[in-house]
Enzyme design. Structure first.
Site, PDB file in Angstrom:
ATOM      1  N   TRP A 170      15.860  19.681 -11.084  1.00 29.98           N
ATOM      2  CA  TRP A 170      15.202  20.765  -9.899  1.00 29.98           C
ATOM      3  C   TRP A 170      14.677  21.593 -10.891  1.00 29.98           C
ATOM      4  CZ3 TRP A 170      18.036  26.017 -11.263  1.00 29.98           C
ATOM      5  CH2 TRP A 170      18.215  27.018 -10.771  1.00 29.98           C
TER       6      TRP A 170
ATOM      7  N   TYR B 170      16.120  19.432  -3.598  1.00 26.62           N
ATOM      8  CA  TYR B 170      15.489  20.090  -4.787  1.00 26.62           C
ATOM      9  C   TYR B 170      13.381  19.492  -4.299  1.00 26.62           C
ATOM     10  CZ  TYR B 170      18.876  19.776  -8.166  1.00 26.62           C
ATOM     11  OH  TYR B 170      20.156  19.946  -9.241  1.00 26.62           O
TER      12      TYR B 170
ATOM     13  N   GLN C 101      30.146  19.352 -11.507  1.00 27.80           N
ATOM     14  CA  GLN C 101      28.580  19.602 -12.086  1.00 27.80           C
ATOM     15  C   GLN C 101      28.585  20.964 -11.633  1.00 27.80           C
ATOM     16  OE1 GLN C 101      23.772  19.186 -11.024  1.00 27.80           O
ATOM     17  NE2 GLN C 101      24.531  17.193 -10.872  1.00 27.80           N
TER      18      GLN C 101
ATOM     19  N   LEU D  76      20.419  25.730 -20.989  1.00 25.58           N
ATOM     20  CA  LEU D  76      20.256  27.125 -21.486  1.00 25.58           C
ATOM     21  C   LEU D  76      19.596  28.414 -21.079  1.00 25.58           C
ATOM     22  CD1 LEU D  76      17.085  24.897 -22.923  1.00 25.58           C
ATOM     23  CD2 LEU D  76      18.810  25.563 -24.125  1.00 25.58           C
ATOM     24  N   ALA D  77      21.202  28.128 -19.953  1.00 25.23           N
ATOM     25  CA  ALA D  77      20.556  29.218 -18.897  1.00 25.23           C
ATOM     26  C   ALA D  77      19.368  30.358 -18.617  1.00 25.23           C
ATOM     27  CB  ALA D  77      21.265  30.563 -20.228  1.00 25.23           C
TER      28      ALA D  77
ATOM     29  N   GLY E 154      15.752  19.800 -17.697  1.00 29.59           N
ATOM     30  CA  GLY E 154      15.401  19.958 -17.196  1.00 29.59           C
ATOM     31  C   GLY E 154      13.964  20.418 -18.467  1.00 29.59           C
TER      32      GLY E 154
ATOM     33  N   GLU F 171      12.641  17.719 -27.394  1.00 28.74           N
ATOM     34  CA  GLU F 171      13.355  18.632 -28.704  1.00 28.74           C
ATOM     35  C   GLU F 171      14.960  18.768 -28.002  1.00 28.74           C
ATOM     36  OE1 GLU F 171      13.302  23.597 -28.841  1.00 28.74           O
ATOM     37  OE2 GLU F 171      11.102  22.687 -28.717  1.00 28.74           O
TER      38      GLU F 171
END
Length: 330
Positions: free
Chosen positions: A21, A54, A176, A207-208, A288, A297
């Site tokens: 997205w 998307y 979701q 991760l907001a 994402g 990471e």
């Protein structure tokens, strides 16, 4: 990479899923998108999430090209239908016409004969739920869809859909929702409903929208290249997390998570992804990325276990800024 069953189904998914997205077809070019997908595969990610809406359908096309040549049976590929993808009145929603035609379009763009998981991207109050569920059931029976799910549905909507799924004998297995340390609206109603009905949570925005990575500093402009600065994603970020982005107290509180993460040998992003995975109802967290290093990471959060004292400390730091109201679902 560790793996979990999706709810009470037999489907096994990577607990870190790769989603595209905002990024594919918009924020990053196709070469960078392909590099991120390769990084996801290298990290052991087998679950890939997209949607027809998307980047105005471009994201599905980019993902399909990036996964071309991969062993299809080794992947779990998910997409969604509901939001507008064209100018006509039937180019949106959850009518039988749009669900069936939407699936055909997604399969064509993704370059596959079937999707493993097909979501109703939002609830459509204008269409009888029976019509929608029958359309999904027919796609399952045709072999074009293996499992079905819903995204950002309320507990009551999920329970109604689950009842129809049982009558139709089709596997409704996934929810979701948005979920993070800061956004916990699913905990009081959606999660219990899904546990009763056998659905697993595949959560987005752990991760907001980057806030929990610590890169947005109080009193400072958004870093160049971030979602909050990139035109392709800025509007979405403002809509979803603008109240935190514009609250220096919230941003200062997030910075206090840095030492917590450091003490555990984690980055702040890894801590945020690991946090959602501590919830036993969560089957996977969608990440994402605009660069392969971000994929590597965040994928490293797989398998991390956080002690109760750490979870309590996170709650203490963020308590004034956590959103819990179940009415915010959707």
């Amino acid at each position: 990479m560790e793996f979990r069953r999706l709810g009470q189904s037999g489907l096994v998914i990577s607990e870190i899923a790769y989603g595209n997205w905002i990024t594919h077809g918009a924020q990053i070019d196709e070469e960078a998108a392909h590099a991120c997908v390769r990084a996801a595969l290298d990290a052991g990610i087998t679950t890939f999430d997209t949607a027809d809406v998307y980047s105005e359908t471009r994201a599905e096309t980019v993902l399909g090209k990036a996964l071309a040549g991969q062993r299809r049976e080794g992947l779990v590929l998910a997409t969604k239908v509901c939001h507008p993808v064209g100018p006509g009145p039937n180019d949106r929603g959850l009518s039988r016409k749009h669900v069936v035609e939407g699936c055909e379009g997604s399969l064509r763009r993704l370059g596959t004969d079937y999707v493993d998981l097909y979501y109703a991207h939002r609830y459509d109050p204008a269409v009888p739920l029976e019509e929608t569920m029958l359309a999904f059931a027919d796609l399952v029976r045709s072999g074009k869809v293996l499992y079905i799910g819903v995204s950002e549905w309320t507990a009551e909507q999920i329970s109604r859909a689950a009842g129809l799924a049982r009558e139709l004998r089709v596997p409704l297995v996934a929810s979701q929702p948005q979920y993070s340390m800061l956004w916990r609206v699913i905990e009081s109603q959606v999660v219990p409903a899904c546990e009763r009905e056998g659905l697993g949570q595949v959560v987005w925005s752990p991760l907001a929208q980057g806030i929990l990575s610590g890169k947005y500093l109080p009193g400072a402009a958004a870093p160049a290249g971030s979602r909050a600065s990139a035109e392709a994603g800025k509007g979405f970020v403002d809509m979803l997390v603008g109240h935190w982005m514009n609250d220096e107290g919230a941003l200062r509180a997030v910075q206090e998570l840095g030492p917590v993460a450091s003490d555990l040998g984690l980055t702040m992003s890894q801590l945020a992804v690991a946090w959602v995975l501590q919830n036993p109802s969560v089957s996977a967290a969608i990440i994402g990325a605009s660069r392969p290093e971000q994929v590597k990471e965040n994928a490293a959060a797989s398998g991390v276990r956080l002690e109760p004292a750490v979870l309590d400390r996170i709650d203490e730091i963020l308590s004034a800024y956590i959103v819990r109201d179940p009415a915010r679902t959707g």
